[in-house]
Design a protein around this motif. Structure first.
Motif, mmCIF file in Angstrom:
data_model
loop_
_atom_site.group_PDB
_atom_site.id
_atom_site.type_symbol
_atom_site.label_atom_id
_atom_site.label_comp_id
_atom_site.label_asym_id
_atom_site.label_seq_id
_atom_site.Cartn_x
_atom_site.Cartn_y
_atom_site.Cartn_z
ATOM 1 N N ILE A 293 0.823 -1.208 0.000
ATOM 2 C CA ILE A 293 0.000 0.000 0.000
ATOM 3 C C ILE A 293 0.859 1.261 0.000
ATOM 4 O O ILE A 293 0.659 2.185 -0.789
ATOM 5 C CB ILE A 293 -0.955 0.000 1.203
ATOM 6 N N VAL B 110 2.007 1.026 -4.260
ATOM 7 C CA VAL B 110 0.905 1.846 -4.760
ATOM 8 C C VAL B 110 1.364 3.286 -4.987
ATOM 9 O O VAL B 110 1.004 3.919 -5.988
ATOM 10 C CB VAL B 110 -0.283 1.797 -3.783
ATOM 11 N N VAL C 28 3.322 3.411 -8.165
ATOM 12 C CA VAL C 28 2.440 3.336 -9.334
ATOM 13 C C VAL C 28 1.748 4.676 -9.568
ATOM 14 O O VAL C 28 1.631 5.147 -10.709
ATOM 15 C CB VAL C 28 1.411 2.205 -9.142
ATOM 16 N N LEU C 29 1.288 5.307 -8.487
ATOM 17 C CA LEU C 29 0.654 6.611 -8.619
ATOM 18 C C LEU C 29 1.631 7.654 -9.158
ATOM 19 O O LEU C 29 1.257 8.540 -9.933
ATOM 20 C CB LEU C 29 0.093 7.064 -7.269
#
Length: 296
Positions: A39, A43, A46-47
């Protein structure tokens, strides 16, 4: 009259199941940290990648989520970004070389020459700078390297001058900051070299330098590479030290900071941030075959 045995409680049944199924127990232990890693780190990465393909409306200043290659093309083809990338990689390589040159003899002395008591003392001394604030150490080097600093006072009788503010000061400061991260894995590598191998090499007539080059170095090489991962990657993304002692010289971290803050262009900052990420992944791919990642 037969008395029925009490039924096991849920806690007992769960404990029994976990004791007989080690894989289930392991899965439960690593679920939370793996989820947190996925998370918070994956994540977010990736963002960051997705944001690099957005743009900023020139009129409103708001982020537009329409897909575009403009930021990537600008970062790849822009002369400014190419120059800053080469400067950043060069500084990171110089810092890594300086740290390795210092760390190898220090780590060897700690692991193979010093007594057990002095080895523990030296480890504490190596770790001691890590207890001080990053900013305090950076500003301390700014004071040392200034024209009115102690280094200038020491060099004046010899007709020399302090490097002052610039890339040389950045290399010196970063090399100091990351040196403990390089010494510790190399020290661990030297500690794993059996003393019997050194004695056998000497008994076979090898000189000290030949023993170090032909026997010790191949065994600790993965540990040396592991140390370079820390110094290279940490230098590649640093921007605070450059602001404090680097003068007007910019590195990739400074461009990211400028576009996030003053320019308010998060998509372009994300595109710039992809450069050190790609470089680090490429470096890790190169060193993976040496077994260095097993020493981290």
């Amino acid at each position: 009259m037969t008395i029925a045995a009490p039924r096991p409680t849920l806690a007992r049944r769960l404990s029994s199941t976990l004791s007989t199924h080690p894989r289930v127990r392991l899965a439960l232990l690593i679920t939370a940290p793996v989820a947190w890693m996925a998370i918070v780190y994956i994540v977010a990465l990736v963002l960051l990648l997705v944001t690099a393909f957005w743009s900023v409306d020139s009129f409103t200043g708001q982020i537009t989520t329409e897909f575009t290659w403009d930021n990537i093309v600008e970062v790849v083809t822009g002369a400014l970004y190419q120059t800053v990338t080469l400067r950043t990689v060069g500084v990171a390589l110089l810092v890594t070389i300086v740290d390795v040159v210092i760390a190898v003899p220090v780590a060897f002395f700690m692991a193979k020459v010093a007594s057990a008591r002095w080895e523990r003392i030296l480890i504490v001394l190596v770790l001691l700078p890590l207890w001080a604030s990053y900013l305090v150490k950076a500003y301390a080097w700014r004071s040392v390297l200034s024209q009115e600093g102690i280094l200038q006072w020491l060099l004046t009788p010899f007709g020399l001058e302090t490097p002052g503010y610039g890339l040389t000061a950045v290399v010196i400061t970063l090399a100091y900051l990351w040196l403990p991260y390089v010494i510790l894995p190399i020290h661990a590598g030297f500690s794993r070299v059996p003393d019997s191998m050194l004695e056998a090499s000497g008994d076979l007539g090898a000189k000290s330098w030949a023993t170090l080059r032909l026997v010790v170095l191949p065994l600790v090489w993965p540990s040396i590479i592991a140390g370079t991962i820390f110094s290279f990657s940490l230098s590649l993304g640093d921007y605070i030290t450059v602001n404090i002692v680097g003068g007007a010289n910019q590195m990739l971290g400074n461009l990211v900071y400028t576009n996030v803050g003053a320019a308010n262009n998060l998509p372009l900052a994300s595109a710039i941030a992809l450069i050190p990420i790609v470089i680090i992944f490429g470096y890790l791919a190169l060193v993976r075959r040496t077994g260095a990642l097993n020493n981290l």
